[in-house]
Design a protein around this motif. Structure first.
Motif, short mmCIF file in Angstrom:
data_model
loop_
_atom_site.label_atom_id
_atom_site.label_comp_id
_atom_site.label_asym_id
_atom_site.label_seq_id
_atom_site.Cartn_x
_atom_site.Cartn_y
_atom_site.Cartn_z
N ARG A 131 0.78 -1.26 -0.03
CA ARG A 131 0.04 0.00 0.01
C ARG A 131 0.84 1.41 -0.22
O ARG A 131 1.73 1.39 0.82
N ILE A 172 -9.98 2.05 -5.29
CA ILE A 172 -10.59 2.11 -3.83
C ILE A 172 -10.11 3.31 -3.23
O ILE A 172 -8.94 3.52 -3.22
N THR A 216 -9.84 5.04 1.98
CA THR A 216 -9.13 4.00 2.66
C THR A 216 -8.39 4.73 3.83
O THR A 216 -8.48 4.11 5.00
N ARG A 217 -7.43 5.74 3.14
CA ARG A 217 -6.45 6.16 4.28
C ARG A 217 -6.28 7.52 3.84
O ARG A 217 -6.34 8.19 2.81
N GLU A 258 -2.38 9.03 8.18
CA GLU A 258 -2.55 7.61 8.75
C GLU A 258 -1.80 6.53 8.19
O GLU A 258 -1.28 6.47 7.21
N LEU A 274 -8.08 -1.16 9.28
CA LEU A 274 -9.16 -0.75 8.50
C LEU A 274 -9.49 0.64 8.53
O LEU A 274 -9.33 1.33 9.65
N PRO A 275 -10.17 1.34 7.62
CA PRO A 275 -10.58 2.69 7.65
C PRO A 275 -11.73 2.67 8.68
O PRO A 275 -12.48 1.77 9.12
N ARG A 296 -16.50 6.06 7.56
CA ARG A 296 -15.80 6.71 6.49
C ARG A 296 -16.36 6.41 5.23
O ARG A 296 -16.66 5.29 4.89
N VAL A 346 -16.05 5.35 1.63
CA VAL A 346 -14.98 4.73 0.75
C VAL A 346 -15.62 4.48 -0.60
O VAL A 346 -16.88 4.02 -0.83
N VAL A 398 -15.44 2.96 -4.33
CA VAL A 398 -14.98 1.62 -5.26
C VAL A 398 -15.57 1.76 -6.41
O VAL A 398 -16.64 1.98 -6.83
#
Length: 135
Positions: free
Chosen positions: A31, A59, A62-63, A67, A72-73, A77, A79, A81
């Motif tokens: 990541r 995606i 997620t961050r 962070e 996981l987020p 939040r 997210v 996709v």
């Protein structure tokens, strides 16, 4: 995936593809910021040897900047996709090595385009920092 056991994991994925199944893989290998600036050879190898198209997925959310990539987020939040069009990576007339190199470039370009478009459509920006540089 345990990187020390990469070959057995790829062989298992190849078996799934040859039986008509689907394999989910994170082509960047780790990541980062999410820019898809580099794609590891595993996804290209699987696609070429398995005769399978690659479906890019973006995606977002997620961050956030600052962070950790671990975990996981947080709950609630948003997210986003987005699923792109399948990329046919068949390299007819090429050696396996050339086909894998070509497939990697095609997947990277498709992923980058999808991420840029997803940011534009959702308004969600990628994190400003790269967690790989602080790890």
């Amino acid at each position: 995936m345990d990187r020390t056991m990469g070959r057995p994991a790829l062989q298992a994925g190849l078996g799934v593809l040859r039986r008509g199944g689907a394999v989910g893989i994170f082509p960047e290998g780790t990541r980062g910021r999410g820019t898809a600036e580099q794609v590891r050879a595993g996804v290209a190898w699987l696609a070429v040897h398995g005769g399978a198209p690659v479906v890019p997925v973006a995606i977002l959310g997620t961050r956030l900047t600052g962070e950790s990539v671990r975990g996981l987020p947080p709950l609630r939040r948003d997210v986003h996709v987005e699923i792109g069009d399948p990329v046919d990576v068949a390299g007819e007339g090429l050696s396996r090595r050339e086909a894998i190199d070509r497939a990697g470039r095609l997947v990277q370009a498709a992923m980058s385009e999808l991420v840029v478009g997803a940011q534009r459509r959702t308004g969600v920006a990628l994190p400003a920092d790269d967690p790989r540089s602080t790890a």
